[in-house]
Design a protein around this motif. Structure first.
Motif, PDB file in Angstrom:
ATOM      1  N   GLY A   1       3.306  -0.473  -1.449  1.00 11.23           N
ATOM      2  CA  GLY A   1       2.997  -1.983  -2.294  1.00 11.23           C
ATOM      3  C   GLY A   1       3.582  -3.089  -1.253  1.00 11.23           C
ATOM      4  O   GLY A   1       2.767  -4.155  -1.204  1.00 11.23           O
ATOM      5  N   ASP A   2       4.787  -3.061  -0.987  1.00 10.66           N
ATOM      6  CA  ASP A   2       5.463  -4.171  -0.304  1.00 10.66           C
ATOM      7  C   ASP A   2       4.729  -4.377   1.015  1.00 10.66           C
ATOM      8  O   ASP A   2       4.353  -5.434   1.426  1.00 10.66           O
ATOM      9  CB  ASP A   2       6.955  -3.906   0.021  1.00 10.66           C
ATOM     10  CG  ASP A   2       7.531  -4.946   0.465  1.00 10.66           C
ATOM     11  OD1 ASP A   2       7.442  -6.135   0.183  1.00 10.66           O
ATOM     12  OD2 ASP A   2       8.394  -4.699   1.510  1.00 10.66           O
ATOM     13  N   ARG A   3       4.516  -3.424   1.834  1.00 10.19           N
ATOM     14  CA  ARG A   3       3.965  -3.533   3.143  1.00 10.19           C
ATOM     15  C   ARG A   3       2.305  -4.090   3.107  1.00 10.19           C
ATOM     16  O   ARG A   3       1.893  -5.014   3.748  1.00 10.19           O
ATOM     17  CB  ARG A   3       3.909  -2.447   3.896  1.00 10.19           C
ATOM     18  CG  ARG A   3       5.320  -2.041   4.466  1.00 10.19           C
ATOM     19  CD  ARG A   3       5.407  -0.799   5.369  1.00 10.19           C
ATOM     20  NE  ARG A   3       5.666   0.299   4.388  1.00 10.19           N
ATOM     21  CZ  ARG A   3       5.299   1.450   4.778  1.00 10.19           C
ATOM     22  NH1 ARG A   3       4.753   1.582   6.002  1.00 10.19           N
ATOM     23  NH2 ARG A   3       5.505   2.450   3.938  1.00 10.19           N
ATOM     24  N   GLN A   4       1.574  -3.599   1.961  1.00  5.30           N
ATOM     25  CA  GLN A   4       0.440  -4.125   1.763  1.00  5.30           C
ATOM     26  C   GLN A   4       0.232  -5.548   1.417  1.00  5.30           C
ATOM     27  O   GLN A   4      -0.360  -6.182   1.945  1.00  5.30           O
ATOM     28  CB  GLN A   4      -0.461  -3.153   0.949  1.00  5.30           C
ATOM     29  CG  GLN A   4      -1.894  -3.686   0.293  1.00  5.30           C
ATOM     30  CD  GLN A   4      -2.342  -2.934  -0.787  1.00  5.30           C
ATOM     31  OE1 GLN A   4      -3.350  -2.440  -0.553  1.00  5.30           O
ATOM     32  NE2 GLN A   4      -2.137  -3.242  -1.994  1.00  5.30           N
TER      33      GLN A   4
ATOM     34  N   GLN B   1     -12.154 -11.889  -0.702  1.00 14.13           N
ATOM     35  CA  GLN B   1     -12.292 -10.636   0.416  1.00 14.13           C
ATOM     36  C   GLN B   1     -11.410  -9.405  -0.051  1.00 14.13           C
ATOM     37  O   GLN B   1     -10.137  -9.603  -0.355  1.00 14.13           O
ATOM     38  CB  GLN B   1     -11.386 -11.385   1.732  1.00 14.13           C
ATOM     39  CG  GLN B   1     -11.381 -10.376   2.880  1.00 14.13           C
ATOM     40  CD  GLN B   1     -12.723  -9.782   3.278  1.00 14.13           C
ATOM     41  OE1 GLN B   1     -13.493 -10.860   3.751  1.00 14.13           O
ATOM     42  NE2 GLN B   1     -13.184  -8.647   3.393  1.00 14.13           N
ATOM     43  N   GLN B   2     -12.316  -8.445  -0.080  1.00 17.17           N
ATOM     44  CA  GLN B   2     -11.759  -7.247  -0.646  1.00 17.17           C
ATOM     45  C   GLN B   2     -11.237  -6.488   0.580  1.00 17.17           C
ATOM     46  O   GLN B   2     -11.694  -6.571   1.732  1.00 17.17           O
ATOM     47  CB  GLN B   2     -13.007  -6.210  -1.198  1.00 17.17           C
ATOM     48  CG  GLN B   2     -12.280  -4.819  -1.601  1.00 17.17           C
ATOM     49  CD  GLN B   2     -11.231  -4.993  -2.842  1.00 17.17           C
ATOM     50  OE1 GLN B   2     -11.526  -5.592  -3.670  1.00 17.17           O
ATOM     51  NE2 GLN B   2     -10.140  -4.605  -2.673  1.00 17.17           N
ATOM     52  N   TYR B   3      -9.935  -5.944   0.604  1.00 21.33           N
ATOM     53  CA  TYR B   3      -9.514  -5.095   1.662  1.00 21.33           C
ATOM     54  C   TYR B   3      -8.956  -3.614   1.248  1.00 21.33           C
ATOM     55  O   TYR B   3      -8.842  -3.495  -0.103  1.00 21.33           O
ATOM     56  CB  TYR B   3      -8.014  -5.686   2.113  1.00 21.33           C
ATOM     57  CG  TYR B   3      -8.263  -7.137   2.651  1.00 21.33           C
ATOM     58  CD1 TYR B   3      -8.806  -7.159   4.139  1.00 21.33           C
ATOM     59  CD2 TYR B   3      -7.890  -8.227   2.076  1.00 21.33           C
ATOM     60  CE1 TYR B   3      -8.684  -8.431   4.476  1.00 21.33           C
ATOM     61  CE2 TYR B   3      -7.956  -9.410   2.593  1.00 21.33           C
ATOM     62  CZ  TYR B   3      -8.313  -9.565   3.785  1.00 21.33           C
ATOM     63  OH  TYR B   3      -8.504 -10.747   4.371  1.00 21.33           O
TER      64      TYR B   3
ATOM     65  N   ALA C   1      -6.566  -4.400  -2.116  1.00 25.71           N
ATOM     66  CA  ALA C   1      -6.034  -5.544  -2.374  1.00 25.71           C
ATOM     67  C   ALA C   1      -7.377  -6.519  -2.466  1.00 25.71           C
ATOM     68  O   ALA C   1      -8.088  -6.238  -1.644  1.00 25.71           O
ATOM     69  CB  ALA C   1      -4.928  -6.037  -1.242  1.00 25.71           C
ATOM     70  N   ASP C   2      -7.265  -7.488  -3.195  1.00 20.90           N
ATOM     71  CA  ASP C   2      -8.358  -8.480  -3.366  1.00 20.90           C
ATOM     72  C   ASP C   2      -7.697  -9.902  -3.075  1.00 20.90           C
ATOM     73  O   ASP C   2      -6.942 -10.046  -3.822  1.00 20.90           O
ATOM     74  CB  ASP C   2      -8.878  -8.429  -4.566  1.00 20.90           C
ATOM     75  CG  ASP C   2     -10.200  -9.236  -5.071  1.00 20.90           C
ATOM     76  OD1 ASP C   2     -10.697  -9.855  -4.004  1.00 20.90           O
ATOM     77  OD2 ASP C   2     -10.466  -9.335  -6.323  1.00 20.90           O
TER      78      ASP C   2
ATOM     79  N   LYS D   1       2.552  -7.766   2.144  1.00 20.17           N
ATOM     80  CA  LYS D   1       2.811  -8.485   3.290  1.00 20.17           C
ATOM     81  C   LYS D   1       1.794  -8.796   4.102  1.00 20.17           C
ATOM     82  O   LYS D   1       1.312  -9.955   4.673  1.00 20.17           O
ATOM     83  CB  LYS D   1       4.036  -7.960   4.194  1.00 20.17           C
ATOM     84  CG  LYS D   1       5.282  -8.031   3.596  1.00 20.17           C
ATOM     85  CD  LYS D   1       6.324  -7.371   4.394  1.00 20.17           C
ATOM     86  CE  LYS D   1       7.674  -7.371   3.824  1.00 20.17           C
ATOM     87  NZ  LYS D   1       8.189  -8.138   2.601  1.00 20.17           N
ATOM     88  N   LEU D   2       0.658  -7.670   4.242  1.00 25.24           N
ATOM     89  CA  LEU D   2      -0.595  -7.747   5.033  1.00 25.24           C
ATOM     90  C   LEU D   2      -1.550  -8.927   4.425  1.00 25.24           C
ATOM     91  O   LEU D   2      -2.070  -9.742   5.146  1.00 25.24           O
ATOM     92  CB  LEU D   2      -0.962  -6.286   5.312  1.00 25.24           C
ATOM     93  CG  LEU D   2      -0.249  -5.598   6.184  1.00 25.24           C
ATOM     94  CD1 LEU D   2      -0.949  -3.988   5.930  1.00 25.24           C
ATOM     95  CD2 LEU D   2      -0.386  -5.866   7.610  1.00 25.24           C
ATOM     96  N   VAL D   3      -1.508  -9.030   3.373  1.00 23.61           N
ATOM     97  CA  VAL D   3      -2.410  -9.618   2.609  1.00 23.61           C
ATOM     98  C   VAL D   3      -1.906 -11.075   2.653  1.00 23.61           C
ATOM     99  O   VAL D   3      -2.852 -12.233   2.853  1.00 23.61           O
ATOM    100  CB  VAL D   3      -2.706  -9.350   1.148  1.00 23.61           C
ATOM    101  CG1 VAL D   3      -3.721 -10.135   0.256  1.00 23.61           C
ATOM    102  CG2 VAL D   3      -3.275  -7.812   1.133  1.00 23.61           C
TER     103      VAL D   3
END
Length: 175
Positions: free
Chosen positions: A114-117, A67-69, A83-84, A119-121
């Motif tokens: 980067g840190d927040r991304q 899943q690509q985000y 993110a992948d 965490k979301l992934v």
């Protein structure tokens, strides 16, 4: 602090995806977590690719469904990262690439995205029923190693990718 959200790649972001790719090419940065965006001059062709790669039935044999985000900054709808999340593993993913790849566009680095991304992934992985994920980074990439460790990554070992010669650090994160 600016709010971020994950979005699935779509036609709405075609221009920003092309700009994202160009920024990486101009700076010579690695485009990790972009499902091979480097190979596609046209974002529309890349969108077709990520749609195929997301499904086990249409995913190329050498690939694993993923899943690509897009990581979008809410305040201005700007693409700041990608993110992948790899939904299955094969030997290369398990040994060298990990289940999550990610990048922040060069002009947006150093702002905590980067840190927040990540965490979301990790939340997305948990929502898909995953109980732990493997992340890797090149040995010596201290920024990535710190990010992984900050998010609970425990170093298992290091391995050398026989195709590239890169020494990869392998971290597990429990969800």
């Amino acid at each position: 602090m600016e709010s971020l959200r994950l979005a699935e790649p779509c036609a709405r972001y075609v221009q920003q995806i092309e700009e994202y790719r160009l920024e990486f090419l101009q700076t010579g940065s690695s485009m990790d977590g972009t499902s091979s965006l480097r190979r596609f001059e046209r974002a529309g062709d890349w969108l077709d690719w990520v749609t195929l790669a997301a499904k086990a039935q249409t995913c190329p044999l050498h690939w694993a469904p993923d899943q690509q985000y897009l990581c979008i900054r809410a305040q201005d709808d700007r693409l700041v990262g990608m993110a992948d999340l790899r939904l299955a593993v094969n030997e290369k993913i398990l040994l060298y690439y990990g289940q999550i790849g990610y990048s922040i566009r060069p002009g947006e680095r150093g702002k905590g995205y980067g840190d927040r991304q990540l965490k979301l992934v990790l939340e997305a992985a948990r929502a898909r029923g995953m109980d732990r994920v493997l992340l890797t980074c090149k040995s010596g990439n201290r920024a990535s190693a710190r990010l992984i460790q900050k998010n609970g990554g425990a170093l298992e070992n290091t391995v050398t990718d026989p195709e590239t010669g890169d020494v990869m650090e392998r971290y597990w994160i429990a969800l």
